[in-house]
Design an enzyme around this catalytic site. Structure first.
Site, short mmCIF file in Angstrom:
data_model
loop_
_atom_site.label_atom_id
_atom_site.label_comp_id
_atom_site.label_asym_id
_atom_site.label_seq_id
_atom_site.Cartn_x
_atom_site.Cartn_y
_atom_site.Cartn_z
NE ARG A 216 -4.24 -1.57 0.17
CZ ARG A 216 -4.39 -2.59 -0.67
NH1 ARG A 216 -3.50 -2.85 -1.60
NH2 ARG A 216 -5.47 -3.36 -0.60
CG HIS B 77 -3.17 -0.69 -6.70
ND1 HIS B 77 -3.59 -0.04 -5.56
CD2 HIS B 77 -3.27 -2.03 -6.42
CE1 HIS B 77 -3.94 -0.96 -4.64
NE2 HIS B 77 -3.75 -2.16 -5.16
N1 LIG Z 1 -0.44 -4.05 -4.97
C1 LIG Z 1 -1.35 -4.95 -5.16
O1 LIG Z 1 -1.81 -5.17 -6.27
C2 LIG Z 1 -1.82 -5.77 -4.01
C3 LIG Z 1 -1.47 -5.47 -2.73
N2 LIG Z 1 -1.84 -6.26 -1.70
C4 LIG Z 1 -1.42 -5.91 -0.33
O2 LIG Z 1 -0.64 -6.98 0.21
C5 LIG Z 1 -0.94 -7.08 1.59
C6 LIG Z 1 -0.50 -8.41 2.14
O3 LIG Z 1 -1.36 -9.44 1.71
P1 LIG Z 1 -1.31 -10.92 2.35
O4 LIG Z 1 0.05 -11.48 2.25
O5 LIG Z 1 -2.44 -11.67 1.75
O6 LIG Z 1 -1.59 -10.57 3.87
P2 LIG Z 1 -1.43 -11.51 5.16
O7 LIG Z 1 -2.41 -11.04 6.15
O8 LIG Z 1 -1.46 -12.94 4.76
O9 LIG Z 1 0.05 -11.21 5.68
C7 LIG Z 1 0.37 -10.06 6.41
C8 LIG Z 1 1.78 -10.20 6.96
O10 LIG Z 1 2.17 -8.96 7.56
C9 LIG Z 1 2.64 -9.19 8.87
N3 LIG Z 1 2.34 -8.04 9.72
C10 LIG Z 1 1.13 -7.46 9.95
N4 LIG Z 1 1.27 -6.43 10.82
C11 LIG Z 1 2.58 -6.37 11.15
C12 LIG Z 1 3.34 -5.54 12.01
N5 LIG Z 1 2.76 -4.56 12.71
N6 LIG Z 1 4.65 -5.78 12.13
C13 LIG Z 1 5.23 -6.79 11.44
N7 LIG Z 1 4.57 -7.62 10.59
C14 LIG Z 1 3.26 -7.41 10.46
C15 LIG Z 1 1.91 -10.43 9.34
O11 LIG Z 1 2.62 -11.00 10.42
P3 LIG Z 1 2.19 -12.42 11.09
O12 LIG Z 1 2.51 -13.46 10.03
O13 LIG Z 1 3.06 -12.54 12.26
O14 LIG Z 1 0.73 -12.31 11.36
C16 LIG Z 1 1.88 -11.27 8.06
O15 LIG Z 1 3.10 -11.97 7.93
C17 LIG Z 1 -2.44 -6.81 1.63
O16 LIG Z 1 -2.85 -6.41 2.91
C18 LIG Z 1 -2.61 -5.72 0.59
O17 LIG Z 1 -2.55 -4.45 1.18
C19 LIG Z 1 -2.57 -7.41 -1.89
C20 LIG Z 1 -2.94 -7.76 -3.15
C21 LIG Z 1 -2.63 -6.96 -4.31
O1 LIG Z 2 -6.52 -7.18 -3.32
C1 LIG Z 2 -5.96 -6.13 -2.97
O2 LIG Z 2 -5.77 -5.82 -1.79
C2 LIG Z 2 -5.50 -5.23 -4.01
O3 LIG Z 2 -4.78 -4.31 -3.74
C3 LIG Z 2 -5.95 -5.50 -5.39
O4 LIG Z 2 -5.27 -4.77 -6.33
#
Ligand SMILES: NC(=O)C1=CN([C@@H]2O[C@H](COP(=O)(O)OP(=O)(O)OC[C@H]3O[C@@H](n4cnc5c(N)ncnc54)[C@H](OP(=O)(O)O)[C@@H]3O)[C@@H](O)[C@H]2O)C=CC1
Ligand SMILES: O=C(O)C(=O)CO
Length: 312
Positions: A227, A275
């Site tokens: 993000r 994005h």
């Molecule tokens: N650019 C794009 O097109 C897209 C962007 N995204 C973004 O990718 C993000 C990640 O997706 P996804 O992998 O599915 O999410 P998950 O919820 O599976 O993973 C989140 C990870 O972040 C860690 N985390 C959360 N808060 C903290 C913190 N305060 N300090 C340290 N680590 C932290 C978690 O730790 P723990 O494992 O310990 O819980 C976990 O490992 C989404 O939230 C979205 O914003 C997603 C899809 C598309």
């Molecule tokens: O799935 C999400 O969170 C996205 O950012 C899609 O682009």
């Protein structure tokens, strides 16, 4: 089973037909303002408050991986979705592979110095440069969840040293795991390519700032796939000027579309995409939602539920 659907840009009629096929016996309808009829489930992206408020739903599904926009709306309108109604999000559903493609191609681009060769080309210079070694190209991934783990796996396969930083420690073969603020400094010290795959929460907003970037090795790289609000864009530009960062590839921005006056557009060492790092793949998303709803109906334990107190 009654399902209501709302997405501002998707082809709603296509989704409705595909969902009804996936869930035989269900009736899926596009939600429109004024529709207060009964529904069991809601499938949404940027939903109007009126759509969810006051409904006795079994669950709500976000049609993406990140739930920051719906959670921020819920902070303003908590009545929109009581805590008793579970909120689910898409887990991978094809986004993992897209993130792998994006990360691997960009890391290889930097590793093989294609950015430098492009700059040399602008000056009509034919000049072989020293190669980088994998040992000096440690990949540090912030966020070791569904998508971070897929990206880690793909970069390991390319032979790069990989480390991850998350809230809790991970016990993954050949990956160094760091957790929490106390281990952030150790995580950053040897990172050469920082990849962001954190969720947008109160703890992670603005996390990629001067203080963090300053702890990286000189001439590092940043890949932001999560993000825009994670990155302080002025401080990123400063790091590009003072040599902390050699390059940045950004998919997401604090304001989208990125305003034309942003200096990021014109910076020679910033590359960007609008994005699109990982988009919702309809077939995979529908298969996941169908499987999860069927599991919920049978009273089984399912995955993908958002922990609203953690914010992801
Ligand atoms: N650019 C794009 O097109 C897209 C962007 N995204 C973004 O990718 C993000 C990640 O997706 P996804 O992998 O599915 O999410 P998950 O919820 O599976 O993973 C989140 C990870 O972040 C860690 N985390 C959360 N808060 C903290 C913190 N305060 N300090 C340290 N680590 C932290 C978690 O730790 P723990 O494992 O310990 O819980 C976990 O490992 C989404 O939230 C979205 O914003 C997603 C899809 C598309
Ligand atoms: O799935 C999400 O969170 C996205 O950012 C899609 O682009």
């Amino acid at each position: 089973m009654e399902i209501i659907f709302y997405h501002p840009t998707f082809d709603t009629q296509w989704w409705i037909a595909a969902l009804e096929k996936q869930l035989p016996g269900s009736r899926v309808r596009e939600w429109k303002s004024g529709d207060n009829e009964h529904a069991d489930y809601a499938l949404v992206w940027h939903p109007p408050v009126e759509m969810l408020q006051g409904r006795e739903l079994k669950a709500v599904f976000a049609l993406g991986a990140g739930v920051d926009s719906i959670l921020s709306k819920l902070r303003e309108h908590p009545e929109m979705l009581p805590l008793s109604i579970p909120l689910f999000r898409l887990e991978d559903t094809g986004m993992g592979l897209q993130m792998q493609e994006y990360a691997v191609s960009q890391v290889l681009h930097w590793f093989r110095r294609f950015d430098d060769y492009q700059a040399l080309k602008q000056e009509t210079r034919w000049e072989p440069l020293p190669e980088f070694t994998r040992e000096e190209f440690t990949i540090g991934i912030m966020g070791a969840g569904v998508l971070g783990s897929k990206v880690a796996e793909s970069l390991l396969a390319w032979g790069f040293p990989v480390r991850v930083w998350s809230r809790s420690h991970k016990d993954w073969p050949n990956v160094q795991s760091f957790a929490g603020e106390s281990e952030m400094g150790d995580f950053l010290r040897e990172t050469r390519v920082l990849i962001n795959l954190l969720p947008n929460t109160a703890e992670t907003v603005g996390i990629i700032n001067h203080a963090l970037l300053n702890q990286l090795q000189d001439q590092s790289y940043l890949l932001n796939l999560a993000r825009g609000v994670h990155v302080n864009e002025d401080e990123l530009l400063r790091a590009l000027e003072n040599g902390k960062l050699k390059g940045a590839m950004l998919d997401v921005f604090s304001r989208e579309p990125l305003p034309v006056e942003s200096p990021l557009w014109r910076h020679p060492r910033v590359t960007m995409t609008p994005h699109i790092a990982a988009v919702t793949r309809p077939q995979e998303a529908i298969a996941y939602i169908g499987k999860t709803i069927s599991g919920l109906e049978r009273g089984e334990t399912v995955t993908g539920q958002v922990d609203r107190s953690r914010g992801y």
